[in-house]
Design a protein around this motif. Structure first.
Motif, PDB file in Angstrom:
ATOM      1  N   LYS A 156      14.217  -4.726   5.087  1.00  0.00           N
ATOM      2  CA  LYS A 156      14.005  -3.330   5.463  1.00  0.00           C
ATOM      3  C   LYS A 156      12.732  -2.791   4.815  1.00  0.00           C
ATOM      4  O   LYS A 156      11.938  -2.078   5.453  1.00  0.00           O
ATOM      5  CB  LYS A 156      15.202  -2.497   5.009  1.00  0.00           C
ATOM      6  CG  LYS A 156      15.118  -1.011   5.349  1.00  0.00           C
ATOM      7  CD  LYS A 156      15.257  -0.759   6.835  1.00  0.00           C
ATOM      8  CE  LYS A 156      15.352   0.714   7.130  1.00  0.00           C
ATOM      9  NZ  LYS A 156      15.446   0.994   8.579  1.00  0.00           N
ATOM     10  N   LEU A 157      12.520  -3.164   3.567  1.00  0.00           N
ATOM     11  CA  LEU A 157      11.328  -2.729   2.854  1.00  0.00           C
ATOM     12  C   LEU A 157      10.063  -3.277   3.523  1.00  0.00           C
ATOM     13  O   LEU A 157       9.088  -2.549   3.722  1.00  0.00           O
ATOM     14  CB  LEU A 157      11.406  -3.194   1.395  1.00  0.00           C
ATOM     15  CG  LEU A 157      10.179  -2.945   0.518  1.00  0.00           C
ATOM     16  CD1 LEU A 157       9.913  -1.446   0.410  1.00  0.00           C
ATOM     17  CD2 LEU A 157      10.372  -3.554  -0.860  1.00  0.00           C
ATOM     18  N   SER A 158      10.099  -4.556   3.893  1.00  0.00           N
ATOM     19  CA  SER A 158       8.935  -5.171   4.550  1.00  0.00           C
ATOM     20  C   SER A 158       8.645  -4.503   5.884  1.00  0.00           C
ATOM     21  O   SER A 158       7.487  -4.276   6.253  1.00  0.00           O
ATOM     22  CB  SER A 158       9.187  -6.672   4.755  1.00  0.00           C
ATOM     23  OG  SER A 158       9.355  -7.325   3.522  1.00  0.00           O
ATOM     24  N   GLU A 159       9.709  -4.175   6.595  1.00  0.00           N
ATOM     25  CA  GLU A 159       9.543  -3.521   7.894  1.00  0.00           C
ATOM     26  C   GLU A 159       8.893  -2.152   7.735  1.00  0.00           C
ATOM     27  O   GLU A 159       7.989  -1.776   8.496  1.00  0.00           O
ATOM     28  CB  GLU A 159      10.906  -3.384   8.565  1.00  0.00           C
ATOM     29  CG  GLU A 159      10.864  -2.714   9.935  1.00  0.00           C
ATOM     30  CD  GLU A 159      12.249  -2.533  10.518  1.00  0.00           C
ATOM     31  OE1 GLU A 159      12.381  -1.716  11.459  1.00  0.00           O
ATOM     32  OE2 GLU A 159      13.188  -3.187  10.022  1.00  0.00           O
ATOM     33  N   GLU A 160       9.338  -1.395   6.744  1.00  0.00           N
ATOM     34  CA  GLU A 160       8.785  -0.067   6.523  1.00  0.00           C
ATOM     35  C   GLU A 160       7.338  -0.135   6.050  1.00  0.00           C
ATOM     36  O   GLU A 160       6.502   0.684   6.429  1.00  0.00           O
ATOM     37  CB  GLU A 160       9.647   0.691   5.508  1.00  0.00           C
ATOM     38  CG  GLU A 160      11.033   1.067   6.049  1.00  0.00           C
ATOM     39  CD  GLU A 160      11.861   1.822   5.026  1.00  0.00           C
ATOM     40  OE1 GLU A 160      11.456   1.858   3.835  1.00  0.00           O
ATOM     41  OE2 GLU A 160      12.917   2.377   5.407  1.00  0.00           O
ATOM     42  N   GLU A 161       7.037  -1.137   5.205  1.00  0.00           N
ATOM     43  CA  GLU A 161       5.664  -1.288   4.715  1.00  0.00           C
ATOM     44  C   GLU A 161       4.701  -1.604   5.850  1.00  0.00           C
ATOM     45  O   GLU A 161       3.568  -1.123   5.887  1.00  0.00           O
ATOM     46  CB  GLU A 161       5.608  -2.389   3.652  1.00  0.00           C
ATOM     47  CG  GLU A 161       6.166  -1.976   2.297  1.00  0.00           C
ATOM     48  CD  GLU A 161       6.018  -3.088   1.287  1.00  0.00           C
ATOM     49  OE1 GLU A 161       6.278  -4.265   1.642  1.00  0.00           O
ATOM     50  OE2 GLU A 161       5.638  -2.802   0.148  1.00  0.00           O
ATOM     51  N   SER A 162       5.192  -2.424   6.795  1.00  0.00           N
ATOM     52  CA  SER A 162       4.314  -2.825   7.908  1.00  0.00           C
ATOM     53  C   SER A 162       4.014  -1.657   8.841  1.00  0.00           C
ATOM     54  O   SER A 162       3.031  -1.696   9.587  1.00  0.00           O
ATOM     55  CB  SER A 162       4.978  -3.965   8.695  1.00  0.00           C
ATOM     56  OG  SER A 162       6.145  -3.508   9.345  1.00  0.00           O
ATOM     57  N   GLN A 163       4.865  -0.628   8.824  1.00  0.00           N
ATOM     58  CA  GLN A 163       4.664   0.521   9.703  1.00  0.00           C
ATOM     59  C   GLN A 163       3.828   1.619   9.052  1.00  0.00           C
ATOM     60  O   GLN A 163       3.492   2.608   9.695  1.00  0.00           O
ATOM     61  CB  GLN A 163       6.029   1.092  10.102  1.00  0.00           C
ATOM     62  CG  GLN A 163       6.861   0.138  10.949  1.00  0.00           C
ATOM     63  CD  GLN A 163       8.267   0.658  11.190  1.00  0.00           C
ATOM     64  OE1 GLN A 163       8.632   1.700  10.658  1.00  0.00           O
ATOM     65  NE2 GLN A 163       9.030  -0.069  11.992  1.00  0.00           N
ATOM     66  N   ILE A 164       3.520   1.455   7.784  1.00  0.00           N
ATOM     67  CA  ILE A 164       2.759   2.477   7.067  1.00  0.00           C
ATOM     68  C   ILE A 164       1.265   2.201   7.197  1.00  0.00           C
ATOM     69  O   ILE A 164       0.805   1.089   6.969  1.00  0.00           O
ATOM     70  CB  ILE A 164       3.163   2.506   5.585  1.00  0.00           C
ATOM     71  CG1 ILE A 164       4.649   2.881   5.455  1.00  0.00           C
ATOM     72  CG2 ILE A 164       2.304   3.489   4.804  1.00  0.00           C
ATOM     73  CD1 ILE A 164       5.173   2.785   4.061  1.00  0.00           C
ATOM     74  N   GLN A 165       0.479   3.228   7.622  1.00  0.00           N
ATOM     75  CA  GLN A 165      -0.963   3.074   7.748  1.00  0.00           C
ATOM     76  C   GLN A 165      -1.590   2.941   6.363  1.00  0.00           C
ATOM     77  O   GLN A 165      -1.142   3.583   5.410  1.00  0.00           O
ATOM     78  CB  GLN A 165      -1.550   4.307   8.450  1.00  0.00           C
ATOM     79  CG  GLN A 165      -1.073   4.470   9.881  1.00  0.00           C
ATOM     80  CD  GLN A 165      -1.458   3.292  10.739  1.00  0.00           C
ATOM     81  OE1 GLN A 165      -2.548   2.737  10.593  1.00  0.00           O
ATOM     82  NE2 GLN A 165      -0.562   2.886  11.633  1.00  0.00           N
ATOM     83  N   PRO A 166      -2.654   2.128   6.242  1.00  0.00           N
ATOM     84  CA  PRO A 166      -3.281   1.914   4.937  1.00  0.00           C
ATOM     85  C   PRO A 166      -3.700   3.198   4.263  1.00  0.00           C
ATOM     86  O   PRO A 166      -3.543   3.353   3.068  1.00  0.00           O
ATOM     87  CB  PRO A 166      -4.490   1.034   5.272  1.00  0.00           C
ATOM     88  CG  PRO A 166      -4.101   0.338   6.541  1.00  0.00           C
ATOM     89  CD  PRO A 166      -3.255   1.301   7.299  1.00  0.00           C
ATOM     90  N   GLU A 167      -4.312   4.153   5.075  1.00  0.00           N
ATOM     91  CA  GLU A 167      -4.801   5.368   4.429  1.00  0.00           C
ATOM     92  C   GLU A 167      -3.667   6.212   3.853  1.00  0.00           C
ATOM     93  O   GLU A 167      -3.876   6.982   2.920  1.00  0.00           O
ATOM     94  CB  GLU A 167      -5.646   6.212   5.404  1.00  0.00           C
ATOM     95  CG  GLU A 167      -4.899   6.699   6.648  1.00  0.00           C
ATOM     96  CD  GLU A 167      -4.968   5.706   7.792  1.00  0.00           C
ATOM     97  OE1 GLU A 167      -5.219   4.513   7.527  1.00  0.00           O
ATOM     98  OE2 GLU A 167      -4.778   6.104   8.958  1.00  0.00           O
ATOM     99  N   VAL A 168      -2.467   6.060   4.401  1.00  0.00           N
ATOM    100  CA  VAL A 168      -1.333   6.829   3.883  1.00  0.00           C
ATOM    101  C   VAL A 168      -0.837   6.253   2.574  1.00  0.00           C
ATOM    102  O   VAL A 168      -0.543   6.976   1.634  1.00  0.00           O
ATOM    103  CB  VAL A 168      -0.190   6.852   4.927  1.00  0.00           C
ATOM    104  CG1 VAL A 168       1.039   7.550   4.359  1.00  0.00           C
ATOM    105  CG2 VAL A 168      -0.662   7.528   6.215  1.00  0.00           C
ATOM    106  N   THR A 169      -0.811   4.946   2.493  1.00  0.00           N
ATOM    107  CA  THR A 169      -0.242   4.314   1.307  1.00  0.00           C
ATOM    108  C   THR A 169      -1.225   4.215   0.160  1.00  0.00           C
ATOM    109  O   THR A 169      -0.825   4.024  -0.977  1.00  0.00           O
ATOM    110  CB  THR A 169       0.250   2.890   1.655  1.00  0.00           C
ATOM    111  OG1 THR A 169      -0.861   2.125   2.164  1.00  0.00           O
ATOM    112  CG2 THR A 169       1.355   2.952   2.696  1.00  0.00           C
TER     113      THR A 169
END
Length: 517
Positions: free
Chosen positions: A453-466
């Motif tokens: 679940k964590l990997s899935e959420e990380e993949s959906q986050i844009q670089p500039e946001v994170t």
């Protein structure tokens, strides 16, 4: 011999003279005199009608259990016993002859022949014998709630957690599996998953359950949950025709009475669910001695007592006898006491109003006698004497008999340390339960689910946001790493193979849903 003595001997012979295989308990006492001709026997055929051994501290209950175990072993009947003080291991070696034993043998007109018996030593901590374990799943929610001392609300939540594990085919082997599952279902991801089907679990309730689980681990008793789980077939062993006497030494966990008494009930439940119907047998397949029985019933819920009553009522048809040992018959609920056909009552002491009340209730459970005033007899019995009434080979209650009990033939005390350790080292069973198995179970399954679940959420986050989270705001990774589920104590005990993967039926379920007993 006067007429009263002759009449007494005739009555006892009519009641206790058996043609079937039996155990010799001793001889009747009348007016303070032992009458050796008045032999008091217990039919092996009737030992699956269960029994009670009761009496005040120091009256000889433990030695009565010992002499019963010895003669059952001689008859080829395996025995399971709780060794509360660690002083029953002497059953393995022949006992010494001393003047007191010789005098008792002379009064009974029976020769004393010392003998040792096959003994297997077990322990819940694993320190005093072969490790006895059960998986969390095998315990089930009712027994586990009693061990954790949960209130009704918390016990209901635990039942929901077990139901979730059952529905999702999730192995719950040890306490770390259970902690992970409790946390997961109370946290955001698991809470949303179960909300519509099972209801919401409050963090306050889950926190209480977690603290009580950790408390058991801190007492050093986490090792009794896990694999390799105890195989009840090891209780039915015979050696050179003698039944094995299996002793569970709890001398190092005496201060945890709820835990070990509940474990015994879980073991008895597995025997009940696993054994086939046997009908009437010439002798039982196993006799189970439940010492310190009052601890099992104290502060028990109605559901818990109903489970005990059901097992005791039905297990006799499986060829299993159960004997409870406690200080007073009033320690055992009436619904269970009514099913105990064989009674060996040692002396009762009357010091308080409660003792007087217990005495009256005890007297009322005995048939009337032409030879004794029951209340006076119960307070005047000496050590190694008991008031007995059992079922004869036709299932009819026998005449009440104050009895001088025969002496055990093995050592009446513990083995010395060297012999005790040698017995453990030479045991194939002890070696068997040293082996541990660590397959995938709830801990690994849920950890993988969270990571996915964590990997899935990380993949959906844009670089500039994170890259630059707002001041004071945590990133997704920080949030997840700060969650309760990821702060759980690391795995500290070994987990084992889930029952369904090996074809073994869960102890608490008999192959049915684990939601029940």
């Amino acid at each position: 011999m006067n007429d009263q003595s002759a009449k007494f001997i005739e009555k006892i012979k009519d009641s206790y003279q058996l043609t079937d295989p039996h155990i010799y308990l001793g001889a009747g006492i009348l007016d303070g005199k032992v009458l050796a001709e008045a032999e008091v026997n217990l039919s092996l055929r009737m030992m699956n009608r269960h029994g009670l051994v009761a009496g005040a501290t120091g009256t000889g209950k433990t030695r009565t259990l010992q002499l019963l175990a010895e003669q059952l072993s001689d008859a080829g009947v395996p025995v399971f016993m709780l060794d509360v003080k660690g002083d029953l291991s002497g059953l393995n070696q022949a006992g010494p002859v001393n003047p007191k034993i010789e005098d008792r043998a002379n009064q009974l007109n029976k020769p004393f022949i010392p003998a040792g018996f096959p003994v297997e030593l077990y322990s819940l901590s694993g320190k005093l014998g072969a490790q006895m374990r059960a998986t969390v799943l095998e315990f089930g929610p009712i027994l586990l709630a009693k061990i954790l001392d949960l209130n009704d609300t918390q016990a209901g939540v635990l039942a929901v957690i077990f139901k979730y594990a059952d529905d999702n085919k999730m192995p719950v082997i040890d306490l770390n599996d259970l902690k992970k599952l409790v946390s997961y279902l109370a946290e955001e991801q698991g809470a949303e998953e179960i909300k519509s089907t099972y209801g919401k679990i409050s963090t306050a309730t889950s926190g209480t359950i977690l603290r009580k689980i950790v408390a058991i681990e801190q007492r050093g008793l986490g090792a009794m949950f896990g694999e390799r789980s105890f195989d009840i077939e090891d209780l039915f062993v015979k050696v050179d025709g003698k039944g094995m006497i299996s002793l569970l030494n709890i001398s190092d966990v005496q201060n945890q009475p709820v835990l070990y008494s509940t474990y015994l009930l879980s073991l008895l439940a597995e025997i009940f669910y696993s054994m086939p119907e046997a009908g009437d047998l010439d002798k039982p397949k196993l006799v189970f001695f439940f010492d310190e029985a009052h601890l099992l019933f104290k502060n028990s819920s109605k559901a818990f007592l109903e489970q005990i009553e059901t097992i005791i009522r039905l297990i006799r048809s499986k060829g299993i006898g159960v004997f409870f040992c406690t200080q007073a018959p009033t320690d055992v609920p009436e619904s269970v006491l009514s099913q105990l056909g064989n009674r060996i009552q040692h002396a009762l002491r009357v010091f308080t109003p409660n003792d007087v009340d217990a005495m009256k209730k005890t007297v009322n459970t005995y048939p009337t006698s032409d030879f004794y005033k029951i209340d006076q007899t119960l307070t005047s019995l000496g050590t190694g004497q008991a008031l007995i009434t059992v079922l004869n080979e036709k299932g009819i209650p026998t005449e009440v008999a104050a009895t001088m009990l025969t002496a055990p033939r093995a050592i009446m005390g513990p083995l010395n340390a060297a012999d005790y350790n040698d017995l453990i080292r030479s045991s194939a069973v002890a070696t068997k339960y040293q082996e541990t198995i660590d397959p995938e179970s709830a801990y690994e399954i849920l950890t993988k689910r969270i990571n996915d679940k964590l990997s899935e959420e990380e993949s959906q986050i844009q670089p500039e946001v994170t890259e630059t989270p707002a001041r004071g705001e945590k990133s997704i990774i920080e949030k997840v790493m700060g969650a309760t589920i990821t702060r759980q104590i690391g795995k500290e005990i070994v987990r084992g193979l889930f029952g369904m993967l090996t074809g073994k039926k869960p102890r608490s379920s008999g192959g049915k849903s684990i939601f029940g007993f």
